[in-house]
Design a protein around this motif. Structure first.
Motif, PDB file in Angstrom:
ATOM      1  N   TYR A 163      52.528  44.785  41.638  1.00  8.15           N
ATOM      2  CA  TYR A 163      51.304  45.208  40.953  1.00  8.15           C
ATOM      3  C   TYR A 163      50.539  46.216  41.800  1.00  8.15           C
ATOM      4  O   TYR A 163      50.557  46.158  43.034  1.00  8.15           O
ATOM      5  CB  TYR A 163      50.430  43.986  40.654  1.00  8.15           C
ATOM      6  N   ASP A 164      49.841  47.122  41.120  1.00  4.84           N
ATOM      7  CA  ASP A 164      49.080  48.168  41.803  1.00  4.84           C
ATOM      8  C   ASP A 164      48.003  47.568  42.697  1.00  4.84           C
ATOM      9  O   ASP A 164      47.526  46.457  42.477  1.00  4.84           O
ATOM     10  CB  ASP A 164      48.409  49.097  40.786  1.00  4.84           C
ATOM     11  N   ASP A 165      47.592  48.363  43.680  1.00  6.31           N
ATOM     12  CA  ASP A 165      46.544  47.917  44.596  1.00  6.31           C
ATOM     13  C   ASP A 165      45.720  49.114  45.039  1.00  6.31           C
ATOM     14  O   ASP A 165      46.243  50.214  45.212  1.00  6.31           O
ATOM     15  CB  ASP A 165      47.182  47.234  45.812  1.00  6.31           C
ATOM     16  N   PHE A 166      44.413  48.918  45.223  1.00  7.38           N
ATOM     17  CA  PHE A 166      43.511  49.947  45.745  1.00  7.38           C
ATOM     18  C   PHE A 166      43.424  51.190  44.862  1.00  7.38           C
ATOM     19  O   PHE A 166      43.030  52.250  45.319  1.00  7.38           O
ATOM     20  CB  PHE A 166      43.935  50.394  47.150  1.00  7.38           C
ATOM     21  N   ILE A 183      40.909  52.802  36.989  1.00  9.32           N
ATOM     22  CA  ILE A 183      41.235  51.476  37.520  1.00  9.32           C
ATOM     23  C   ILE A 183      39.972  50.732  37.946  1.00  9.32           C
ATOM     24  O   ILE A 183      39.829  49.532  37.708  1.00  9.32           O
ATOM     25  CB  ILE A 183      42.222  51.603  38.694  1.00  9.32           C
ATOM     26  N   MET A 184      39.033  51.446  38.564  1.00  7.29           N
ATOM     27  CA  MET A 184      37.805  50.801  39.025  1.00  7.29           C
ATOM     28  C   MET A 184      36.953  50.288  37.860  1.00  7.29           C
ATOM     29  O   MET A 184      36.205  49.312  38.007  1.00  7.29           O
ATOM     30  CB  MET A 184      36.981  51.767  39.878  1.00  7.29           C
ATOM     31  N   HIS A 185      37.048  50.936  36.701  1.00  6.51           N
ATOM     32  CA  HIS A 185      36.249  50.522  35.546  1.00  6.51           C
ATOM     33  C   HIS A 185      36.972  49.517  34.648  1.00  6.51           C
ATOM     34  O   HIS A 185      36.382  49.007  33.692  1.00  6.51           O
ATOM     35  CB  HIS A 185      35.842  51.745  34.715  1.00  6.51           C
ATOM     36  N   ALA A 186      38.227  49.228  34.939  1.00  8.98           N
ATOM     37  CA  ALA A 186      38.985  48.268  34.127  1.00  8.98           C
ATOM     38  C   ALA A 186      38.424  46.860  34.314  1.00  8.98           C
ATOM     39  O   ALA A 186      37.783  46.547  35.325  1.00  8.98           O
ATOM     40  CB  ALA A 186      40.459  48.305  34.515  1.00  8.98           C
ATOM     41  N   ASP A 187      38.653  45.993  33.332  1.00  7.68           N
ATOM     42  CA  ASP A 187      38.157  44.617  33.411  1.00  7.68           C
ATOM     43  C   ASP A 187      38.750  43.893  34.620  1.00  7.68           C
ATOM     44  O   ASP A 187      39.933  44.066  34.944  1.00  7.68           O
ATOM     45  CB  ASP A 187      38.531  43.846  32.143  1.00  7.68           C
ATOM     46  N   LEU A 188      37.927  43.065  35.251  1.00  7.13           N
ATOM     47  CA  LEU A 188      38.407  42.236  36.348  1.00  7.13           C
ATOM     48  C   LEU A 188      39.353  41.166  35.802  1.00  7.13           C
ATOM     49  O   LEU A 188      39.148  40.646  34.702  1.00  7.13           O
ATOM     50  CB  LEU A 188      37.236  41.554  37.059  1.00  7.13           C
ATOM     51  N   ILE A 210      38.242  45.919  45.960  1.00  2.00           N
ATOM     52  CA  ILE A 210      37.345  47.073  45.900  1.00  2.00           C
ATOM     53  C   ILE A 210      36.772  47.199  44.494  1.00  2.00           C
ATOM     54  O   ILE A 210      35.614  47.589  44.316  1.00  2.00           O
ATOM     55  CB  ILE A 210      38.085  48.347  46.342  1.00  2.00           C
ATOM     56  N   ARG A 211      37.552  46.831  43.497  1.00  2.00           N
ATOM     57  CA  ARG A 211      37.052  46.895  42.120  1.00  2.00           C
ATOM     58  C   ARG A 211      35.897  45.912  41.907  1.00  2.00           C
ATOM     59  O   ARG A 211      34.917  46.232  41.222  1.00  2.00           O
ATOM     60  CB  ARG A 211      38.189  46.603  41.138  1.00  2.00           C
ATOM     61  N   GLN A 212      35.983  44.721  42.479  1.00  2.00           N
ATOM     62  CA  GLN A 212      34.876  43.769  42.385  1.00  2.00           C
ATOM     63  C   GLN A 212      33.608  44.346  43.002  1.00  2.00           C
ATOM     64  O   GLN A 212      32.516  44.235  42.439  1.00  2.00           O
ATOM     65  CB  GLN A 212      35.242  42.461  43.100  1.00  2.00           C
TER      66      GLN A 212
END
Length: 472
Positions: A122-125, A144-149, A235-237
């Protein structure tokens, strides 16, 4: 079918792709791969292992609440492959991608190849793992940063006993390594969330300016960097929580500055993923010819904080004791080693990395090369130790705290390292060494050959962020 989730550096319960997707059938086991050779490889150290263990311990406790636990496999990727094949017939493996040092990367790549369609990474960062396109990188990162957690893993209904040691046994086996590391930052998702909230709501006040000071930055920086490295928070969180609070903050300028650094963190990690050879070779290959000789004795004095320059030595002693120092001081430390000492970054980089609890190879190696003037696309910058001492510790209070033998000296004498034999000898002359370095660096940059190669480096690694500034 049983799902096998293998952990390395994404050590959190929430927003963890491998854990979430691996749990959907509620029949899964979680394995942490502990390879002692990895922790002794390029730039790795026990202070990093200590932080990682904190993260594993909290994650193990959280997994036990949903009927699961972390099983510790001791050995290499190849050993783990043999164990899986010997113990399971119908299985599927889930792993998060990790951009790491050569030792890990070689084992990881072979492991993926061996299992083929039985394994998903799975993708990361926010990285582009395939179909790399630097022009589209910023848009992809924002998406990716705006995608749902991702939610927490499902409850585990697999009650079969696994013939691997559990975390408490592993903890008892490794705790002896950490006796001399009392000041290392504590890991774990709860620590990360507490740091995030206190930073976004209070500690960020003045962040944009305070982060340059080795004393003020200790509290005014987010201190989330090791949590990013070991994935106790994604980082997304952080990005999404920042966006929630930003409209109501009294410190918008400071938080916007922090927000940009989330992007740059991933940007640097992408460089190492795109070109793994950067671990050992300069981004601009012509620069590998600049520093061909090294001095082990000089390097040893530098890493121990015995250079004869009080402010630099104080920084090194603080780093040795605490496993962290702010970015500007990291840049100065590396600049001194590469320019004033004129040592190959390939020799100094792993020694410095060992001192950082937050050692993230992609970020560290990119920054090391920038501060050594070997990227070809960043203007060389030689940090003046004396100027940094005056600017960041004007009264020398912080320096004296680290070097109490200088307590009675005038700050100006400390800044300029003019202590008349009352302190250890200087290992270089700042002015002449800086002039030599400047002549060498700018001399090589003048040629057409250098400029043509630098253009290729930019096309592969240069940021295009300005084109998409309205999307962040």
């Amino acid at each position: 079918m049983i799902d096998i989730v293998i952990l390395n550096r994404n050590l959190r319960l929430h927003d963890n792709a491998a854990l979430f997707y691996g749990s959907l059938r509620s029949n899964y086991i979680v394995i942490y791969l502990y390879d002692e050779n990895y922790w002794e490889a390029n730039g790795k150290s026990t202070r990093q292992l200590k932080f990682s263990n904190d993260c594993i311990e909290e994650l193990d406790n959280s997994l036990q609440d949903i009927g699961s636990e972390i099983n510790i496999f001791e050995g290499s990727f190849n050993d783990l492959k043999k164990w899986i094949e010997a113990n399971f017939i119908d299985y599927f493996i889930h792993m998060n991608h990790c951009t790491d040092i050569s030792y890990f990367r070689k084992g990881f790549e072979k492991f993926k190849k061996d299992f083929g369609s039985k394994l998903r990474v799975y993708d990361d960062f926010g990285l582009q793992l395939t179909n790399f396109d630097r022009d589209a990188w910023s848009k992809n990162w924002n998406r990716i940063m705006h995608a749902d957690l991702l939610k927490s893993p499902m409850i585990n209904k697999n009650a079969n006993e696994i013939n691997l040691i559990k975390f408490n046994d592993y903890k008892n086996k490794t705790k002896g390594k950490f006796v001399e590391l009392p000041n290392i930052q504590k890991g774990g998702s709860s620590e990360a969330k507490e740091l995030l909230e206190s930073f976004l709501k209070n500690r960020c006040d003045g962040y944009r300016t305070k982060m340059s000071s080795p004393s003020l930055s200790e509290d005014s920086c987010s201190r989330l960097s090791p949590h990013f490295t070991y994935g106790s928070i994604s980082i997304r969180q952080v990005y999404q929580r920042l966006n929630e609070l930003l409209p109501f903050s009294d410190h918008k300028v400071d938080l916007y500055s922090f927000k940009k650094r989330l992007y740059w963190h991933c940007h640097f990690v992408q460089k190492l993923h795109t070109e793994p050879e950067l671990e050992f070779h300069s981004m601009h290959r012509m620069c590998d010819k600049l520093r061909t000789e090294y001095d082990d004795e000089m390097i040893d004095k530098w890493i121990k904080g015995e250079t004869g320059f009080p402010f630099l030595d104080a920084c090194m002693k603080f780093l040795n004791a605490n496993g962290w120092i702010n970015f500007r001081m990291r840049a100065m430390i590396m600049s001194f080693a590469s320019y004033n000492m004129w040592q190959p970054w390939q020799k100094t980089s792993p020694l410095l990395a060992k001192l950082f609890t937050d050692y993230e190879p992609g970020v560290h190696i990119s920054q090391v090369q920038m501060q050594s003037g070997v990227t070809g696309i960043n203007l060389p910058r030689i940090y003046s130790v004396s100027k940094q001492s005056m600017d960041q510790d004007p009264n020398a209070e912080w320096t004296k705290k680290l070097l109490p033998q200088l307590d009675n000296f005038d700050p100006k004498l400390i800044h300029n390292a003019e202590l008349n034999g009352s302190y250890i000898p200087q290992i270089v002359n700042l002015k002449t060494s800086a002039k030599f370095a400047r002549d060498q660096i700018w001399g090589i940059r003048k040629s057409i050959e250098f400029k043509n190669e630098a253009r290729k480096v930019y096309l592969k690694h240069g940021s295009r962020r300005k084109r998409y500034s309205n999307t962040s």
